[in-house]
Enzyme design. Structure first.
Site, mmCIF file in Angstrom:
data_model
loop_
_atom_site.group_PDB
_atom_site.id
_atom_site.type_symbol
_atom_site.label_atom_id
_atom_site.label_comp_id
_atom_site.label_asym_id
_atom_site.label_seq_id
_atom_site.Cartn_x
_atom_site.Cartn_y
_atom_site.Cartn_z
ATOM 1 N N CYS A 1 -0.634 3.174 6.364
ATOM 2 C CA CYS A 1 -0.364 1.846 6.899
ATOM 3 C C CYS A 1 -0.118 0.925 5.717
ATOM 4 C CB CYS A 1 -1.526 1.346 7.746
ATOM 5 S SG CYS A 1 -3.030 0.953 6.825
ATOM 6 N N CYS B 1 0.806 -1.226 0.000
ATOM 7 C CA CYS B 1 0.000 0.000 0.000
ATOM 8 C C CYS B 1 0.838 1.274 0.000
ATOM 9 C CB CYS B 1 -0.918 0.030 1.224
ATOM 10 S SG CYS B 1 -2.062 -1.346 1.307
ATOM 11 N N GLY C 1 0.130 -3.319 4.514
ATOM 12 C CA GLY C 1 -0.074 -4.720 4.833
ATOM 13 C C GLY C 1 1.238 -5.424 5.157
ATOM 14 N N HIS D 1 -8.896 3.478 -2.783
ATOM 15 C CA HIS D 1 -7.545 3.046 -2.406
ATOM 16 C C HIS D 1 -6.988 2.079 -3.450
ATOM 17 C CE1 HIS D 1 -4.116 1.756 -0.271
ATOM 18 N NE2 HIS D 1 -4.667 0.956 0.641
#
Length: 394
Positions: free
Chosen positions: A381, A92, A383, A351
Site C-alpha cells: 500500500c 512507500c 500513502g 518499514h
C-alpha cells in the site's frame, strides 16, 4: 519490437535499524552505497562498467538523500563514473517502483544490466522550514518534520484525504470490522515468523550488515512479545481505537538493492537467476483508504501474468499496519493467508519507506530460489492512495 525477459540475479539488504537506533549514525547515501557495493562484489564475473543504470527509490529526499541519492550511491560505492543513476519516488512503493522501471528499461532493450533498490533513513530525516511569504518576518516560524506523513499540506486538498496514516488504518479496520485482538494476533505472528526465520538462518544469504555498525539482525523484532504485552499498549490515533504502536510498522532505517539483467547480461554474470519478473501493476484509491491500495493492484497483476491466487507459492504483503494488511486479505478470499510473509513482515522487520518495496521484492526472489520453483507476489500500500504489485516466477 520483441520484449525481453528480465531476471533477478541477486538481492541484498541491510539489517533494518530502528528509529534512533544502530543505523541512525549512517547517512542514507552511505546506506545506499553499501548495498550497491555489496551487490556488485557478489557477482565478480560482471564488469561494474556494464551496469547501464542504477534506479533507487527514496520517499523523503529532504535531507542527506537529496541531489539524486542513486547517483550518490554509484559514486560512493566506487562504481565507474560512467554508470548513471536516477532516483524515483512513489512514497512507500518507491523501492518497488525502482525495480519496475529498471525491468521496463531492460524489457524494451534500453538496458541489459541494471541495479534497482531503495533507501530511507527516517532517523536522519530533517526538519524543514518554509520560506516566508515576505521578507524579514517578525514572528516565529514553524519547522516541519519530514520523517513521515503529510506536511505543508495544500489547503485545497479535501480534509478527508489528508488524515494521518494511522487514522487511515482505523478506517480500514472500521470498513472490515477488524478488531484490536485480531490486529494484535497478526502483529504477534509477524514477530514470531521473523524471529524464527533469523534463527533458522533464512536471511543469511540476503542480509549484508553495514561495516562498523554492530547490527547483525533486524532491530525491531521482539522475540518475547506476547498477546498480553500487546494488549497493554494504548491506541495511537483514536481514544477508543484499535491501531497501536504494537500492531503498526515502526519507523526505520535501511537499504536494499537487486541486480536485474536480460539474457545477455545473465551470461556475463555467470550465475543462475533467483527469479524472473513476470508482470507489474499500479492502481489508485481514495487517499484515506490507502491501506487497501494493493487490492486492485494485485488483481490486475495476476490477470496480466495469467495467474490466479491458487497459483501462488509465496506472497510478501508489506505490513504498514496490521489493520491494513488484514483488510487486503479480507478482499482476497481465494488467497491462502499461510503463504503471506512466511519470514515475517514489516511490523517486525521494519518499514524504511523507500527501501521496503525493494526489500519485499528481493524476499520473494530468494524464497522462490530456495523452493526451486514457483510463482511469487509482492505488493504494497502507498500513502495518498496507491497500490503496487509485482509477480515473479522461477
Amino acid at each position: 519490437m520483441s520484449i525481453r525477459d528480465v531476471y533477478i540475479v541477486d538481492a541484498v539488504r541491510t539489517p533494518i535499524g530502528k528509529f534512533g537506533g544502530a543505523l541512525s549514525s549512517v547517512r542514507p547515501d552511505d546506506l545506499a552505497a553499501h548495498v550497491v557495493r555489496s551487490l556488485v562484489r557478489r557477482t565478480p564475473d560482471l564488469d561494474p562498467a556494464r551496469v547501464d543504470d542504477v534506479y533507487f527509490g527514496d520517499a523523503n529526499g529532504a535531507g542527506e538523500d537529496n541531489r539524486d541519492v542513486a547517483r550518490m550511491a554509484v559514486l560512493l560505492a566506487g562504481l565507474p563514473t560512467s554508470v548513471p543513476g536516477v532516483t524515483v519516488n512513489r512514497l512507500c512503493g518507491s523501492g518497488m517502483e525502482a525495480v519496475i522501471q529498471a525491468a521496463r528499461a531492460i524489457a524494451v532493450g534500453d538496458a541489459s544490466v541494471a541495479i534497482a533498490g531503495g533507501v530511507e533513513s527516517m532517523s536522519r530525516a530533517p526538519w524543514v522550514l518554509q520560506k516566508p511569504e515576505r521578507a524579514f518576518p517578525a514572528g516565529h516560524q514553524q519547522l516541519h518534520s519530514t520523517t513521515l506523513g503529510w506536511r505543508m499540506t495544500n489547503p485545497r486538498m479535501p480534509a478527508e484525504w489528508t488524515v494521518p496514516l494511522g487514522e487511515g488504518a482505523e478506517l480500514v479496520a472500521d470498513k472490515h470490522a477488524i478488531g484490536r485482538e485480531e490486529q494484535d494476533a497478526f502483529a504477534l505472528a509477524s514477530h514470531r515468523k521473523a524471529a524464527a526465520a533469523w534463527a533458522e538462518g533464512l536471511y543469511d544469504g540476503e542480509v549484508v550488515p553495514y561495516d562498523g555498525v554492530e547490527l547483525l539482525r533486524d532491530e525491531c523484532i521482539r522475540d518475547t512479545t506476547s498477546p498480553e504485552a500487546l494488549a497493554k499498549l494504548k491506541p495511537s490515533f483514536r481514544p477508543d481505537g484499535t491501531v497501536t504502536a504494537g500492531n503498526a510498522s515502526p519507523l526505520n532505517d535501511g537499504a536494499a538493492a537487486l541486480l536485474l539483467v536480460d539474457e545477455d547480461g545473465l551470461r556475463e554474470t555467470g550465475r543462475e537467476p533467483l527469479a524472473r519478473i513476470r508482470a507489474s501493476a499500479v492502481t489508485g484509491v481514495e487517499p484515506q483508504l490507502f491501506g487497501l491500495g494493493p487490492v486492485e493492484a494485485v488483481r490486475r497483476v495476476l490477470d496480466k501474468a495469467g495467474r490466479g491466487f491458487a497459483d501462488l507459492t509465496t506472497v510478501e504483503l508489506n505490513e504498514a499496519f496490521a489493520a491494513q494488511a488484514l483488510g487486503c486479505l479480507a478482499e482476497w478470499p481465494d488467497l491462502d493467508p499461510a503463504l503471506v510473509n512466511p519470514r515475517g513482515g514489516a511490523i517486525a522487520i521494519g518499514h524504511p519507506l523507500g527501501a521496503s518495496g525493494a526489500r519485499i521484492t528481493g524476499a520473494v526472489a530468494h524464497q522462490l530460489a530456495a523452493a526451486g520453483s514457483g510463482t511469487g507476489l509482492a505488493a504494497l500500500c502507498i500513502g495518498v492512495g496507491q497500490g503496487l504489485a509485482l509477480v515473479l516466477e522461477r
